[in-house]
Design a protein around this motif. Structure first.
Motif, PDB file in Angstrom:
ATOM      1  N   CYS A  24     -49.177 -52.398  46.177  1.00 29.70           N
ATOM      2  CA  CYS A  24     -48.613 -52.041  44.869  1.00 29.70           C
ATOM      3  C   CYS A  24     -48.351 -53.275  44.012  1.00 29.70           C
ATOM      4  N   TYR A  26     -50.268 -55.590  42.710  1.00 28.88           N
ATOM      5  CA  TYR A  26     -51.600 -56.011  42.284  1.00 28.88           C
ATOM      6  C   TYR A  26     -52.540 -56.293  43.450  1.00 28.88           C
ATOM      7  N   SER A  78     -56.885 -51.691  44.692  1.00 28.73           N
ATOM      8  CA  SER A  78     -55.945 -52.091  43.649  1.00 28.73           C
ATOM      9  C   SER A  78     -56.482 -53.283  42.851  1.00 28.73           C
ATOM     10  N   ILE A  79     -57.023 -54.261  43.555  1.00 28.49           N
ATOM     11  CA  ILE A  79     -57.582 -55.440  42.883  1.00 28.49           C
ATOM     12  C   ILE A  79     -58.800 -55.050  42.046  1.00 28.49           C
ATOM     13  N   SER A  81     -59.427 -52.106  40.711  1.00 30.23           N
ATOM     14  CA  SER A  81     -58.990 -51.353  39.532  1.00 30.23           C
ATOM     15  C   SER A  81     -58.346 -52.267  38.497  1.00 30.23           C
ATOM     16  N   LEU A  82     -57.645 -53.307  38.944  1.00 33.35           N
ATOM     17  CA  LEU A  82     -57.068 -54.271  38.012  1.00 33.35           C
ATOM     18  C   LEU A  82     -58.169 -55.010  37.260  1.00 33.35           C
ATOM     19  N   SER A  85     -59.828 -52.632  34.773  1.00 33.52           N
ATOM     20  CA  SER A  85     -58.992 -52.354  33.599  1.00 33.52           C
ATOM     21  C   SER A  85     -58.901 -53.574  32.685  1.00 33.52           C
ATOM     22  N   LEU A  86     -58.892 -54.765  33.271  1.00 34.38           N
ATOM     23  CA  LEU A  86     -58.880 -55.965  32.431  1.00 34.38           C
ATOM     24  C   LEU A  86     -60.173 -56.107  31.639  1.00 34.38           C
ATOM     25  N   PHE A  92     -54.926 -58.614  29.477  1.00 34.90           N
ATOM     26  CA  PHE A  92     -53.565 -58.084  29.485  1.00 34.90           C
ATOM     27  C   PHE A  92     -53.086 -57.749  28.082  1.00 34.90           C
TER      28      PHE A  92
END
Length: 108
Positions: A24, A26, A78-79, A81-82, A85-86, A92
């Protein structure tokens, strides 16, 4: 002969749990704890395989190893998806702008 606890068997279990929780954050903490738990579990399995009648706590090692693998997979997702999304939202700053727009639109 009295049986001894496998070295770090409880710690492997704790690190396996922390790898799932760490996904959770990141994904970075999940990867760190997952790798540590896997390395420690490999060593504990080697020790146990040499003399299984001397040690207890093998169940903790197996459970911790499974949890570490699950934590690594969740952290990798998670990484990924980060990163996606970036890329999609322009860093950010783009994500924060999108959040502000949603708040303005819905009156938050």
């Amino acid at each position: 002969m009295e049986k001894k606890e496998l070295p770090n068997s409880t710690l492997i279990l704790v690190f396996g749990i922390l790898s799932i929780i760490g996904c959770c954050c990141y994904g970075i903490l999940g990867v760190v704890f997952g790798i540590i738990a896997l390395v420690m579990s490999n060593r504990a399995i080697e020790i146990y395989s040499a003399n299984p009648e001397l040690y207890t706590g093998y169940q903790n090692v197996k459970t911790g190893r499974i949890l570490a693998i699950i934590g690594l997979v969740l952290s990798a997702l998670s990484i990924i998806s980060l990163i996606v999304s970036l890329i999609l939202y322009g860093g950010f700053g783009g994500i924060y702008e999108m959040q502000e727009e949603i708040l303005r639109e819905y009156g938050g």
